[in-house]
Design a protein around this motif. Structure first.
Motif, PDB file in Angstrom:
ATOM      1  N   ALA A  34      -0.889 -10.228  11.008  1.00  0.00           N
ATOM      2  CA  ALA A  34      -2.067 -10.723  11.709  1.00  0.00           C
ATOM      3  C   ALA A  34      -1.885 -12.227  11.901  1.00  0.00           C
ATOM      4  O   ALA A  34      -1.596 -12.943  10.955  1.00  0.00           O
ATOM      5  CB  ALA A  34      -3.338 -10.442  10.910  1.00  0.00           C
ATOM      6  N   VAL A  35      -2.044 -12.673  13.136  1.00  0.00           N
ATOM      7  CA  VAL A  35      -1.852 -14.078  13.483  1.00  0.00           C
ATOM      8  C   VAL A  35      -3.167 -14.626  14.023  1.00  0.00           C
ATOM      9  O   VAL A  35      -3.739 -14.058  14.969  1.00  0.00           O
ATOM     10  CB  VAL A  35      -0.733 -14.239  14.538  1.00  0.00           C
ATOM     11  CG1 VAL A  35      -0.512 -15.697  14.875  1.00  0.00           C
ATOM     12  CG2 VAL A  35       0.560 -13.587  14.055  1.00  0.00           C
ATOM     13  N   HIS A  36      -3.644 -15.717  13.442  1.00  0.00           N
ATOM     14  CA  HIS A  36      -4.862 -16.367  13.918  1.00  0.00           C
ATOM     15  C   HIS A  36      -4.486 -17.298  15.067  1.00  0.00           C
ATOM     16  O   HIS A  36      -3.574 -18.111  14.922  1.00  0.00           O
ATOM     17  CB  HIS A  36      -5.524 -17.169  12.801  1.00  0.00           C
ATOM     18  CG  HIS A  36      -6.112 -16.303  11.743  1.00  0.00           C
ATOM     19  ND1 HIS A  36      -7.349 -16.528  11.198  1.00  0.00           N
ATOM     20  CD2 HIS A  36      -5.648 -15.177  11.143  1.00  0.00           C
ATOM     21  CE1 HIS A  36      -7.603 -15.595  10.302  1.00  0.00           C
ATOM     22  NE2 HIS A  36      -6.584 -14.770  10.254  1.00  0.00           N
ATOM     23  N   LEU A  77       3.757  -3.645  14.242  1.00  0.00           N
ATOM     24  CA  LEU A  77       2.417  -3.912  14.759  1.00  0.00           C
ATOM     25  C   LEU A  77       2.022  -5.358  14.471  1.00  0.00           C
ATOM     26  O   LEU A  77       2.104  -5.816  13.332  1.00  0.00           O
ATOM     27  CB  LEU A  77       1.404  -2.962  14.108  1.00  0.00           C
ATOM     28  CG  LEU A  77      -0.042  -3.114  14.569  1.00  0.00           C
ATOM     29  CD1 LEU A  77      -0.169  -2.772  16.050  1.00  0.00           C
ATOM     30  CD2 LEU A  77      -0.947  -2.232  13.727  1.00  0.00           C
ATOM     31  N   TRP A  78       1.605  -6.054  15.506  1.00  0.00           N
ATOM     32  CA  TRP A  78       1.107  -7.424  15.397  1.00  0.00           C
ATOM     33  C   TRP A  78      -0.338  -7.430  15.858  1.00  0.00           C
ATOM     34  O   TRP A  78      -0.663  -6.859  16.894  1.00  0.00           O
ATOM     35  CB  TRP A  78       1.902  -8.364  16.301  1.00  0.00           C
ATOM     36  CG  TRP A  78       3.312  -8.591  15.885  1.00  0.00           C
ATOM     37  CD1 TRP A  78       4.346  -7.703  15.972  1.00  0.00           C
ATOM     38  CD2 TRP A  78       3.839  -9.776  15.317  1.00  0.00           C
ATOM     39  NE1 TRP A  78       5.497  -8.278  15.499  1.00  0.00           N
ATOM     40  CE2 TRP A  78       5.215  -9.551  15.089  1.00  0.00           C
ATOM     41  CE3 TRP A  78       3.303 -11.009  14.985  1.00  0.00           C
ATOM     42  CZ2 TRP A  78       6.046 -10.518  14.541  1.00  0.00           C
ATOM     43  CZ3 TRP A  78       4.130 -11.973  14.450  1.00  0.00           C
ATOM     44  CH2 TRP A  78       5.480 -11.719  14.223  1.00  0.00           C
ATOM     45  N   SER A  79      -1.228  -8.069  15.087  1.00  0.00           N
ATOM     46  CA  SER A  79      -2.609  -8.257  15.497  1.00  0.00           C
ATOM     47  C   SER A  79      -2.822  -9.744  15.714  1.00  0.00           C
ATOM     48  O   SER A  79      -2.374 -10.566  14.910  1.00  0.00           O
ATOM     49  CB  SER A  79      -3.580  -7.757  14.429  1.00  0.00           C
ATOM     50  OG  SER A  79      -3.448  -6.362  14.273  1.00  0.00           O
ATOM     51  N   PHE A  80      -3.494 -10.089  16.798  1.00  0.00           N
ATOM     52  CA  PHE A  80      -3.794 -11.480  17.124  1.00  0.00           C
ATOM     53  C   PHE A  80      -5.306 -11.619  17.097  1.00  0.00           C
ATOM     54  O   PHE A  80      -6.015 -10.830  17.725  1.00  0.00           O
ATOM     55  CB  PHE A  80      -3.207 -11.841  18.493  1.00  0.00           C
ATOM     56  CG  PHE A  80      -1.709 -11.704  18.510  1.00  0.00           C
ATOM     57  CD1 PHE A  80      -0.902 -12.747  18.082  1.00  0.00           C
ATOM     58  CD2 PHE A  80      -1.112 -10.531  18.924  1.00  0.00           C
ATOM     59  CE1 PHE A  80       0.481 -12.609  18.068  1.00  0.00           C
ATOM     60  CE2 PHE A  80       0.272 -10.386  18.926  1.00  0.00           C
ATOM     61  CZ  PHE A  80       1.071 -11.435  18.497  1.00  0.00           C
ATOM     62  N   GLN A  81      -5.823 -12.603  16.337  1.00  0.00           N
ATOM     63  CA  GLN A  81      -7.255 -12.692  16.101  1.00  0.00           C
ATOM     64  C   GLN A  81      -7.788 -14.109  16.209  1.00  0.00           C
ATOM     65  O   GLN A  81      -7.085 -15.072  15.928  1.00  0.00           O
ATOM     66  CB  GLN A  81      -7.655 -12.151  14.730  1.00  0.00           C
ATOM     67  CG  GLN A  81      -6.564 -11.774  13.822  1.00  0.00           C
ATOM     68  CD  GLN A  81      -7.024 -11.262  12.488  1.00  0.00           C
ATOM     69  OE1 GLN A  81      -7.022 -12.048  11.563  1.00  0.00           O
ATOM     70  NE2 GLN A  81      -7.351  -9.991  12.352  1.00  0.00           N
ATOM     71  N   THR A  82      -9.047 -14.170  16.618  1.00  0.00           N
ATOM     72  CA  THR A  82      -9.810 -15.405  16.674  1.00  0.00           C
ATOM     73  C   THR A  82     -11.121 -15.149  15.938  1.00  0.00           C
ATOM     74  O   THR A  82     -11.766 -14.127  16.190  1.00  0.00           O
ATOM     75  CB  THR A  82     -10.114 -15.785  18.137  1.00  0.00           C
ATOM     76  OG1 THR A  82      -8.888 -15.940  18.846  1.00  0.00           O
ATOM     77  CG2 THR A  82     -10.911 -17.072  18.222  1.00  0.00           C
ATOM     78  N   PRO A  83     -11.536 -16.051  15.044  1.00  0.00           N
ATOM     79  CA  PRO A  83     -12.823 -15.849  14.378  1.00  0.00           C
ATOM     80  C   PRO A  83     -13.966 -15.824  15.397  1.00  0.00           C
ATOM     81  O   PRO A  83     -13.953 -16.574  16.370  1.00  0.00           O
ATOM     82  CB  PRO A  83     -12.965 -17.062  13.450  1.00  0.00           C
ATOM     83  CG  PRO A  83     -11.582 -17.589  13.290  1.00  0.00           C
ATOM     84  CD  PRO A  83     -10.864 -17.254  14.571  1.00  0.00           C
ATOM     85  N   ILE A  84     -14.906 -14.938  15.177  1.00  0.00           N
ATOM     86  CA  ILE A  84     -16.096 -14.875  16.032  1.00  0.00           C
ATOM     87  C   ILE A  84     -17.070 -15.929  15.520  1.00  0.00           C
ATOM     88  O   ILE A  84     -17.397 -15.951  14.333  1.00  0.00           O
ATOM     89  CB  ILE A  84     -16.745 -13.485  15.975  1.00  0.00           C
ATOM     90  CG1 ILE A  84     -15.785 -12.433  16.514  1.00  0.00           C
ATOM     91  CG2 ILE A  84     -18.061 -13.477  16.751  1.00  0.00           C
ATOM     92  CD1 ILE A  84     -16.263 -11.004  16.305  1.00  0.00           C
TER      93      ILE A  84
END
Length: 93
Positions: A34-36, A77-84
């Motif tokens: 998981a990458v922020h 599997l790579w997840s790309f995320q931004t805090p809400i």
């Protein structure tokens, strides 16, 4: 800001970690990352335009991140995320 993530390929006979890429295990997921990032929607659009194998489009998750996922060329599997961010008017008292 996205920082460069460097990963070394892992082979079936990798005795250091004992893991193998999913393409060598019949699709079995052996790890995920998981990458922020600053803007998940912009990143998603750029990845899709470049031909990434998107697993799911950006979605707001109940655990506080907007994210999407994609598989790399070896099947990881790579997840790309931004805090809400919650507007001040919606925060709990």
């Amino acid at each position: 800001t996205l920082r460069e993530v460097v990963a070394s390929p892992c082979g079936v006979d990798d005795r250091r970690g004992g893991s193998a890429p999913p393409l060598a295990t019949g699709g079995l997921c052996t790890a995920s990352v998981a990458v922020h990032i600053d803007d998940v929607d912009v990143h998603y659009a750029r990845a899709g335009a470049a031909g990434a194998e998107i697993t799911y489009e950006p979605v707001d998750q109940p655990y506080g991140y907007r994210e999407y996922s994609a598989h790399d060329l070896e099947g990881h599997l790579w997840s790309f995320q931004t805090p809400i961010t919650v507007p001040d008017s919606q925060e709990a008292p």
